[in-house]
Design a protein around this motif. Structure first.
Motif, short mmCIF file in Angstrom:
data_model
loop_
_atom_site.label_atom_id
_atom_site.label_comp_id
_atom_site.label_asym_id
_atom_site.label_seq_id
_atom_site.Cartn_x
_atom_site.Cartn_y
_atom_site.Cartn_z
N PRO A 1 -15.78 38.91 28.60
CA PRO A 1 -14.62 38.44 27.82
C PRO A 1 -15.10 37.66 26.60
N LEU A 2 -14.25 37.59 25.59
CA LEU A 2 -14.58 36.80 24.41
C LEU A 2 -14.64 35.32 24.79
N ARG A 3 -15.36 34.54 24.02
CA ARG A 3 -15.45 33.11 24.32
C ARG A 3 -14.06 32.48 24.22
N VAL A 4 -13.84 31.48 25.03
CA VAL A 4 -12.54 30.83 25.07
C VAL A 4 -12.35 30.02 23.79
N GLN A 5 -11.32 30.33 23.05
CA GLN A 5 -11.05 29.65 21.78
C GLN A 5 -9.75 28.86 21.84
N VAL A 6 -8.79 29.32 22.62
CA VAL A 6 -7.47 28.69 22.68
C VAL A 6 -7.27 28.09 24.07
N THR A 7 -7.21 26.77 24.14
CA THR A 7 -6.93 26.06 25.39
C THR A 7 -5.85 25.01 25.12
N ASP A 8 -5.28 24.49 26.19
CA ASP A 8 -4.26 23.46 26.01
C ASP A 8 -4.87 22.08 25.77
N HIS A 9 -6.19 21.98 25.74
CA HIS A 9 -6.86 20.70 25.48
C HIS A 9 -7.79 20.78 24.26
N ASN A 10 -7.62 21.78 23.40
CA ASN A 10 -8.46 21.82 22.20
C ASN A 10 -7.77 21.06 21.06
N GLY A 11 -8.36 21.08 19.89
CA GLY A 11 -7.84 20.31 18.77
C GLY A 11 -6.49 20.77 18.26
N ASP A 12 -6.07 21.97 18.63
CA ASP A 12 -4.78 22.47 18.17
C ASP A 12 -3.64 22.14 19.12
N PHE A 13 -3.92 22.00 20.40
CA PHE A 13 -2.83 21.89 21.37
C PHE A 13 -2.88 20.67 22.27
N LEU A 14 -3.80 19.75 22.06
CA LEU A 14 -3.86 18.55 22.89
C LEU A 14 -2.57 17.77 22.74
N SER A 15 -1.94 17.44 23.84
CA SER A 15 -0.65 16.72 23.90
C SER A 15 0.51 17.54 23.33
N ARG A 16 0.35 18.84 23.21
CA ARG A 16 1.42 19.72 22.73
C ARG A 16 1.50 20.95 23.63
N GLU B 1 4.00 22.67 24.83
CA GLU B 1 4.96 23.70 24.42
C GLU B 1 4.41 24.55 23.28
N ALA B 2 3.62 23.96 22.39
CA ALA B 2 3.00 24.74 21.32
C ALA B 2 1.96 25.70 21.88
N PHE B 3 1.22 25.25 22.90
CA PHE B 3 0.25 26.16 23.54
C PHE B 3 0.96 27.33 24.19
N GLU B 4 2.03 27.06 24.92
CA GLU B 4 2.78 28.13 25.59
C GLU B 4 3.32 29.14 24.58
N ARG B 5 3.87 28.63 23.48
CA ARG B 5 4.41 29.50 22.44
C ARG B 5 3.31 30.35 21.81
N ALA B 6 2.15 29.74 21.50
CA ALA B 6 1.05 30.48 20.90
C ALA B 6 0.50 31.52 21.86
N ALA B 7 0.37 31.17 23.14
CA ALA B 7 -0.13 32.13 24.13
C ALA B 7 0.85 33.29 24.28
N ASP B 8 2.14 33.00 24.29
CA ASP B 8 3.14 34.07 24.40
C ASP B 8 3.07 35.01 23.20
N VAL B 9 2.92 34.44 22.01
CA VAL B 9 2.86 35.28 20.80
C VAL B 9 1.60 36.12 20.81
N LEU B 10 0.46 35.55 21.18
CA LEU B 10 -0.78 36.33 21.23
C LEU B 10 -0.70 37.43 22.28
N GLU B 11 -0.11 37.14 23.43
CA GLU B 11 0.08 38.17 24.45
C GLU B 11 1.03 39.27 23.96
N ALA B 12 2.05 38.88 23.18
CA ALA B 12 2.98 39.88 22.64
C ALA B 12 2.30 40.77 21.61
#
Length: 185
Positions: A150-165, A167-178
């Motif tokens: 698998p590709l290296r993990v880039q999107v997590t709920d504790h990285n610089g983009d989604f820490l303490s957010r 709902e933003a992680f869930e939305r981004a994961a849903d869009v990427l899966e779509a």
């Protein structure tokens, strides 16, 4: 001056009732886009580096006025490297288009066509907190290839983009899966 790498797809703030009929709100599917906004930690770190670069450029001007041109050029080179680092820090993340999926890291970029992607899914696993060696239990978006690791993990709920957010992680994961569901063969 617009900075397209700072903004997410402008159509992501759409009405969720209308989203049921159109899973991917985009005008130009061939254009590379990051389907989420960079988080406050990433933007804050880039701002600190840009502030540092401004001080280094100011010192280059002072050194040049003092008569040491090689020292001033060295300071300008350091400032240019710090600015390039800050911009690259802002560009980090997962980008998508109709042709594939791109993971932009600090030093390297990996692009995979959709036909090489087997699955995109969210899993519970230990993840790195803000990219540091410390790990915590969290969610990660895993991108499985048809062949290979698998590709290296880039999107997590504790990285610089989604820490303490979360709902933003869930939305981004849903869009990427779509995106994967629409463009994977």
């Amino acid at each position: 001056m617009p900075l397209p790498f700072l903004t997410a797809d402008r159509d992501l703030d759409f009405d969720h009732r209308a989203a049921e009929s159109t899973p991917l709100p985009h005008d130009e599917p061939d254009q590379w886009r990051r389907p989420y906004r960079p988080g406050p930690w990433r933007v804050g770190a880039a701002a600190v580096f840009l502030l540092l670069a401004s001080f280094v450029m100011l010192s280059a001007v002072i050194i040049a006025l003092a008569g040491s041109l090689p020292g001033a050029l060295g300071c300008l080179a350091v400032a240019a490297l710090v600015i390039a680092f800050a911009v690259r820090l802002l560009r980090m993340g997962v980008w998508v288009s109709a042709s594939g999926l791109r993971q932009v890291g600090l030093l390297r970029t990996t692009t995979e066509p959709w036909r090489a992607i087997a699955a995109v899914r969210t899993v519970q696993q230990p993840v790195r907190w803000l990219g540091l060696p410390r790990t915590v239990q969290g969610q990660a978006l895993i991108i499985h290839r048809v062949q290979g690791e698998p590709l290296r993990v880039q999107v997590t709920d504790h990285n610089g983009d989604f820490l303490s957010r979360p709902e933003a992680f869930e939305r981004a994961a849903d869009v990427l899966e779509a995106w994967a569901a629409e463009y994977r063969p």
